[in-house]
Design an enzyme around this catalytic site. Structure first.
Site, PDB file in Angstrom:
ATOM      1  CE  LYS A 174       1.850 -17.250  -1.709  1.00 34.59           C
ATOM      2  NZ  LYS A 174       0.542 -18.731  -1.176  1.00 34.59           N
ATOM      3  CG  ASP A 218       0.917 -22.152   9.583  1.00 39.04           C
ATOM      4  OD1 ASP A 218       0.598 -23.348   9.484  1.00 39.04           O
ATOM      5  OD2 ASP A 218       1.306 -21.488   7.805  1.00 39.04           O
ATOM      6  CB  VAL A 264      -1.478  -7.296   5.719  1.00 37.61           C
ATOM      7  CG1 VAL A 264      -0.770  -6.000   6.068  1.00 37.61           C
ATOM      8  CG2 VAL A 264      -0.130  -8.150   6.154  1.00 37.61           C
ATOM      9  CB  ALA A 265      -4.273 -11.446   6.793  1.00 42.89           C
ATOM     10  NE  ARG A 266      -9.292 -11.478   1.960  1.00 36.58           N
ATOM     11  CZ  ARG A 266      -8.252 -10.844   1.918  1.00 36.58           C
ATOM     12  NH1 ARG A 266      -7.296 -10.407   1.592  1.00 36.58           N
ATOM     13  NH2 ARG A 266      -7.812 -10.751   0.190  1.00 36.58           N
ATOM     14  CG  ASP A 316      -3.975  -3.081   3.658  1.00 29.88           C
ATOM     15  OD1 ASP A 316      -4.398  -2.392   3.382  1.00 29.88           O
ATOM     16  OD2 ASP A 316      -3.580  -3.879   3.173  1.00 29.88           O
ATOM     17  CD  GLU A 324     -11.537  -4.642   2.700  1.00 33.09           C
ATOM     18  OE1 GLU A 324     -11.764  -4.692   1.554  1.00 33.09           O
ATOM     19  OE2 GLU A 324     -10.814  -5.695   3.533  1.00 33.09           O
ATOM     20  CG  HIS A 368      -7.163  -4.938   0.705  1.00 39.17           C
ATOM     21  ND1 HIS A 368      -8.678  -5.390   1.083  1.00 39.17           N
ATOM     22  CD2 HIS A 368      -6.254  -5.745   0.138  1.00 39.17           C
ATOM     23  CE1 HIS A 368      -8.023  -6.972   0.642  1.00 39.17           C
ATOM     24  NE2 HIS A 368      -7.205  -7.101   0.892  1.00 39.17           N
ATOM     25  CG  LEU A 369      -3.878   1.123  -0.069  1.00 37.42           C
ATOM     26  CD1 LEU A 369      -3.116   2.134   0.460  1.00 37.42           C
ATOM     27  CD2 LEU A 369      -4.704   1.152  -1.003  1.00 37.42           C
ATOM     28  N   GLY A 370      -2.146  -3.710   0.638  1.00 39.40           N
ATOM     29  CA  GLY A 370      -1.494  -4.680   0.401  1.00 39.40           C
ATOM     30  C   GLY A 370      -1.114  -5.065  -0.747  1.00 39.40           C
ATOM     31  CB  ALA A 371      -1.748  -6.193  -3.623  1.00 35.36           C
TER      32      ALA A 371
END
Ligand SMILES: NC(=O)c1ccc[n+]([C@@H]2O[C@H](COP(=O)([O-])OP(=O)(O)OC[C@H]3O[C@@H](n4cnc5c(N)ncnc54)[C@H](O)[C@@H]3O)[C@@H](O)[C@H]2O)c1
Ligand SMILES: O=C(O)[C@H](O)COP(=O)(O)O
Length: 594
Positions: A201, A221, A280-282, A306, A311, A330-333
């Site tokens: 996504k 992928d 920005v994944a993990r 990110d 963390e 960790h601001l992605g969301a």
């Protein structure tokens, strides 16, 4: 304790299959007052609801989600709990909602004492939830997989452009009183190759946006369909090709054992010198020490991160402090819009699960669309009852290890999802003989743990596939039965059922055809076929105050053997069953709770 009355007619679908997906938060006491109407029984049921369920919200959740939760549950917002505090509180909670900052470990499930029924992850990544432990404890895990996609993709693009133009470094420089125009000359994005690693996504939205910036986008992928990539002008390539040809690499895969540290010394050495990386994944998908080495050597020119393995990262983290690294916490969301969306998405899933519905966003249980669920509902009831009935026919001492389920249907295998049916057969097989509560989440695990092997077989019938199934057979091999008629010619306990008017019917026991509604409980009685048997058995039950809902007799041959099937509303006492057994013509008898 709240209570109210409602009316259930036999034509309404059963509540119990819905409630049984998850633990009985709701205790349903049904008292049948036998008011016969023209249509048949009218059942007055008194439903006693335990006090409202309690939902522990352990990290900040959007207001709309909290409001939704409050309409159904007591909501305890306790942010910043440490692990011990969480473990202490959890035994008082039916649901837990977290973001990425709370580790939901095995200990949390163990210390919940079986009360925790659903964990809601207000976001996508569920790497902070011990999924195996959740499944073993029959706890459903749901997430909010869609509401923060755009926010994460926008943050990825923000980091990509900020990194390319040294925005963060230049900002810090000017604020410290400097004016360093030549130091912060950036690189252009247009015409450069971006490798999107993980084309799900977020990855596909990043790809779409990067195309808009004039970049050449490739993706890796192993599980993504090539046509979805082609549709937005992206080529799917191998891991090696992606990392060795890219000028920019953006990471968008989940953290799993397979992706952990997949960016390491070896993969950095295959990259183009001067590559730039966005994550920005993990954090865990990168070996962070290897990244520091690659930055120091210049193999990686810049990184924008990110997310971090730990963390928050330590204050002296070489990676965070590296001058060529741009970081965000960790601001992605973290946009207003995404957080409201995520909160609503997760709250709806948690409330649905607490109501006993299957969640469309379940992570550790099969997901079935609502239309299919509704169509399968009567077969779900039938499956559980067949399993329950079959296991009660097993003679004490013979262990159940091998069960074969046969589905007869005119539908091809792709049109018939049997996972729900298998889970309910498993529930029926295990619950009467153990104290374990089985639901859709833990059915396969519980069967495996008990050494119970369930194999499934299809019989493809001819004709119109209007009904999902014609009949279901459950066979238990290598056991003895306490009711000899239940053994098939090939030596297994065999029961078969069908759905008639959306109600489960038992249609075969062993090789013996019957037609019995599977409601209430059953007495099966094998006897010599002779006059007066129905009366003798009926009057014993009457004297014992056991209400009979139906009686039917099937004969093998006149005046030879017959099987009487008696539906009863109450469980007969041992004495009543003994008195029936002592009728001279009765050869064997068994009482079965459905
Ligand atoms: N930083 C944030 O705040 C933030 C926000 C949202 C999502 N995320 C993270 O971003 C990641 C992607 O989220 P999503 O919603 O797109 O998930 P998704 O499930 O839609 O996409 C993940 C994709 O990764 C692919 N994948 C799995 N293993 C792979 C491998 N070995 N190599 C390459 N691809 C692989 C999958 O096939 C899938 O297409 C997740 O880790 C999620 O936790 C972070
Ligand atoms: O996986 C996710 O959804 C993101 O990493 C967001 O995590 P957060 O809810 O802690 O912001």
């Amino acid at each position: 304790m709240a209570s109210w009355n409602f009316m259930v007619t036999p034509t309404k679908p059963s509540l119990s299959w819905k409630l049984s997906f998850l633990s009985p938060l709701t205790t349903v006491n049904v008292t049948r007052r036998q008011n016969r109407t023209a249509k048949g029984f009218v059942v007055f049921a008194t439903v006693f609801l335990d006090p409202k369920p309690t939902v522990l919200v352990a990290e900040k959740l959007g207001e709309a989600g909290l409001e939704l939760l409050k309409t159904f549950a007591n909501v305890d917002c306790s942010y910043n709990l440490d692990h011990e505090e969480l473990c202490t509180k959890i035994s008082l909670c039916d649901a837990l909602i977290v973001r990425s900052g709370t580790k939901v470990t095995r200990e949390v499930f163990e210390r919940s004492g079986g009360r925790l029924k659903v964990v809601g992850r207000a976001g996508v990544g569920i790497d902070n939830v011990d999924l195996s432990a959740a499944t073993e404890h029959g706890c459903l895990v749901v997430n909010a997989p869609t509401a923060n996609t755009i926010a994460a993709a926008e943050h990825g693009i923000a980091l990509l452009t900020a990194m390319a133009r040294n925005i963060a470094q230049a900002d810090a420089s000017i604020k410290s009183g400097k004016w360093q125009r030549s130091k912060y000359v950036g690189v252009s994005l247009v015409g450069k190759t971006l490798a999107v690693m993980g084309f799900g996504k977020v990855g596909s939205e990043v790809a779409r946006r990067a195309k808009g910036l004039g970049m050449h986008v490739i993706a890796h992928d192993p599980y993504a369909p090539a046509d979805r990539a082609r549709a937005i002008g992206v080529d799917l390539v191998s891991f090696e090709e992606a990392i060795s040809t890219a000028d920019f690499i953006s990471l968008h895969m989940p953290l799993t054992p397979a992706t952990s540290k997949m960016f390491n010394d070896e993969s950095f050495s295959q990259m183009k010198k001067g590559v730039r990386i966005v994550n920005v994944a993990r954090g865990g998908v990168i070996d962070e020490e290897a990244l520091v080495r690659a930055l120091d050597s210049g193999t990686v020119a810049q990184a924008a991160l990110d997310v971090f393995t730990e963390e928050p990262p330590s204050k002296d983290s070489k990676l965070v402090l590296h001058e060529n690294v741009t970081v965000t916490p960790h601001l992605g969301a973290s946009t207003t819009e995404a957080q409201e969306g995520v909160a609503i998405e997760v709250a709806e899933a948690v409330v649905g699960a607490l109501k006993g519905q299957l969640a469309a966003t379940a992570v550790n249980a099969p997901m079935l669309p609502a239309a299919i669920l509704s169509e399968l509902a009567p077969f779900v009831t039938l499956s559980e009852k067949l399993g329950r009935l079959a296991v009660q026919l097993v003679a004490g001492g013979s262990g159940v290890q091998s069960v074969k389920v046969t589905y007869a249907s005119a539908r091809g295998p792709d049109d018939l999802d049997t996972r729900l049916l298998r889970a309910m057969i498993t529930k029926g097989l295990i619950e009467p003989i153990s104290s374990v509560f089985i639901n859709l989440v833990n059915a396969d695990f519980s069967a495996k743990q008990r050494g119970l092997r369930i194999t499934e077989e299809r019989i493809l019938l001819e004709g119109s596939p209007e009904n999902p199934l014609e009949f279901i057979q459950v066979q238990i091999a290598n056991v003895e039965s306490k009711f000899s008629i239940a053994m098939s010619d090939s030596g297994e306990i065999k029961v078969e059922g069908r759905v008639k008017d959306r109600k489960p019917h038992l249609t075969k026991i062993g090789s013996f055809g019957v037609d019995v509604s599977m409601e209430g409980s059953l007495i099966l009685c094998r006897q010599v076929d002779q006059p007066g048997m129905v009366g003798s058995v009926g009057s014993i039950l009457g004297e014992e105050n056991v209400n009979v809902s139906f009686m039917s007799v099937g004969r093998i041959a006149p005046r030879k053997q017959a099987v009487m099937t008696i539906g009863v509303d109450e469980e007969p006492s041992k004495e009543a069953l003994k008195r029936i057994e002592e009728i001279p013509a009765v050869e064997e008898i068994v009482f079965l709770k459905l």
